[in-house]
Scaffold this motif. Structure first.
Motif, PDB file in Angstrom:
ATOM      1  N   VAL A  22      30.649 -36.835  47.929  1.00 54.14           N
ATOM      2  CA  VAL A  22      30.057 -37.944  48.683  1.00 54.14           C
ATOM      3  C   VAL A  22      30.952 -39.176  48.560  1.00 54.14           C
ATOM      4  O   VAL A  22      31.785 -39.269  47.663  1.00 54.14           O
ATOM      5  N   ASP A  23      30.762 -40.135  49.491  1.00 50.10           N
ATOM      6  CA  ASP A  23      31.503 -41.392  49.450  1.00 50.10           C
ATOM      7  C   ASP A  23      31.035 -42.238  48.264  1.00 50.10           C
ATOM      8  O   ASP A  23      30.072 -41.903  47.583  1.00 50.10           O
ATOM      9  N   ASP A  24      31.711 -43.369  48.074  1.00 52.22           N
ATOM     10  CA  ASP A  24      31.336 -44.281  46.985  1.00 52.22           C
ATOM     11  C   ASP A  24      29.895 -44.760  47.092  1.00 52.22           C
ATOM     12  O   ASP A  24      29.251 -45.037  46.091  1.00 52.22           O
ATOM     13  N   ASP A  25      29.384 -44.852  48.338  1.00 52.06           N
ATOM     14  CA  ASP A  25      27.994 -45.294  48.524  1.00 52.06           C
ATOM     15  C   ASP A  25      27.000 -44.136  48.544  1.00 52.06           C
ATOM     16  O   ASP A  25      25.827 -44.323  48.820  1.00 52.06           O
ATOM     17  N   GLY A  26      27.468 -42.908  48.260  1.00 52.79           N
ATOM     18  CA  GLY A  26      26.587 -41.752  48.194  1.00 52.79           C
ATOM     19  C   GLY A  26      26.368 -41.037  49.516  1.00 52.79           C
ATOM     20  O   GLY A  26      25.539 -40.139  49.594  1.00 52.79           O
ATOM     21  N   SER A  27      27.112 -41.408  50.556  1.00 52.19           N
ATOM     22  CA  SER A  27      26.947 -40.788  51.882  1.00 52.19           C
ATOM     23  C   SER A  27      27.762 -39.507  51.990  1.00 52.19           C
ATOM     24  O   SER A  27      28.898 -39.430  51.515  1.00 52.19           O
ATOM     25  N   LEU A  28      27.165 -38.511  52.642  1.00 55.06           N
ATOM     26  CA  LEU A  28      27.875 -37.264  52.925  1.00 55.06           C
ATOM     27  C   LEU A  28      28.806 -37.444  54.117  1.00 55.06           C
ATOM     28  O   LEU A  28      28.514 -38.226  55.019  1.00 55.06           O
ATOM     29  N   PRO A  29      29.902 -36.691  54.179  1.00 56.27           N
ATOM     30  CA  PRO A  29      30.761 -36.749  55.359  1.00 56.27           C
ATOM     31  C   PRO A  29      30.084 -36.073  56.547  1.00 56.27           C
ATOM     32  O   PRO A  29      29.169 -35.258  56.364  1.00 56.27           O
ATOM     33  N   GLN A  30      30.495 -36.410  57.758  1.00 58.44           N
ATOM     34  CA  GLN A  30      29.950 -35.769  58.959  1.00 58.44           C
ATOM     35  C   GLN A  30      30.578 -34.403  59.194  1.00 58.44           C
ATOM     36  O   GLN A  30      29.993 -33.553  59.858  1.00 58.44           O
ATOM     37  N   ALA A  31      31.783 -34.184  58.668  1.00 60.99           N
ATOM     38  CA  ALA A  31      32.468 -32.899  58.817  1.00 60.99           C
ATOM     39  C   ALA A  31      33.213 -32.590  57.527  1.00 60.99           C
ATOM     40  O   ALA A  31      33.665 -33.489  56.827  1.00 60.99           O
ATOM     41  N   ILE A  32      33.295 -31.299  57.204  1.00 58.01           N
ATOM     42  CA  ILE A  32      34.096 -30.857  56.063  1.00 58.01           C
ATOM     43  C   ILE A  32      35.027 -29.755  56.542  1.00 58.01           C
ATOM     44  O   ILE A  32      34.735 -29.052  57.515  1.00 58.01           O
ATOM     45  N   VAL A  33      36.154 -29.610  55.878  1.00 59.08           N
ATOM     46  CA  VAL A  33      37.114 -28.558  56.187  1.00 59.08           C
ATOM     47  C   VAL A  33      37.318 -27.750  54.918  1.00 59.08           C
ATOM     48  O   VAL A  33      37.658 -28.299  53.866  1.00 59.08           O
ATOM     49  N   LEU A  34      37.081 -26.436  55.014  1.00 61.57           N
ATOM     50  CA  LEU A  34      37.205 -25.551  53.860  1.00 61.57           C
ATOM     51  C   LEU A  34      38.305 -24.528  54.111  1.00 61.57           C
ATOM     52  O   LEU A  34      38.323 -23.874  55.156  1.00 61.57           O
ATOM     53  N   PRO A  35      39.231 -24.370  53.169  1.00 60.31           N
ATOM     54  CA  PRO A  35      40.258 -23.326  53.333  1.00 60.31           C
ATOM     55  C   PRO A  35      39.703 -21.964  52.928  1.00 60.31           C
ATOM     56  O   PRO A  35      38.903 -21.856  52.006  1.00 60.31           O
ATOM     57  N   GLN A  36      40.113 -20.936  53.647  1.00 62.96           N
ATOM     58  CA  GLN A  36      39.743 -19.569  53.287  1.00 62.96           C
ATOM     59  C   GLN A  36      40.939 -18.681  53.531  1.00 62.96           C
ATOM     60  O   GLN A  36      41.495 -18.668  54.623  1.00 62.96           O
ATOM     61  N   SER A  37      41.325 -17.946  52.513  1.00 63.00           N
ATOM     62  CA  SER A  37      42.458 -17.046  52.650  1.00 63.00           C
ATOM     63  C   SER A  37      42.037 -15.811  53.425  1.00 63.00           C
ATOM     64  O   SER A  37      40.918 -15.336  53.288  1.00 63.00           O
TER      65      SER A  37
END
Length: 77
Positions: A22-37
């Protein structure tokens, strides 16, 4: 950085719970990117390169927070 548990729907991580920072203010991002082999069969000298997969946060207050698969991320991310 603090993290919360989030639910992933669709894509290679379907049905899994993972920690999302989460950000410094506790907010979640709107998008995440996850690597997968990539998976492969047979003998190789090295594994397939990782592919980046994008998950977008679902609208509304959901507990746990939920991210839905949005497809492979562009190679430049």
């Amino acid at each position: 950085m603090p993290a919360v548990e989030a639910w992933l729907l669709g894509g290679p991580a379907d049905g899994r719970i993972t920690h999302i920072e989460v950000d410094d203010d506790g907010s979640l991002p709107q998008a995440i990117v996850l690597p997968q082999s990539g998976a492969y069969l047979g003998a190789r000298d090295h594994p397939s390169p990782a592919v980046q997969h994008r998950y977008l946060r679902c609208a509304g207050e959901v507990d746990p927070p939920t991210f839905r698969y949005n497809g492979p991320a562009p190679q430049d991310q």
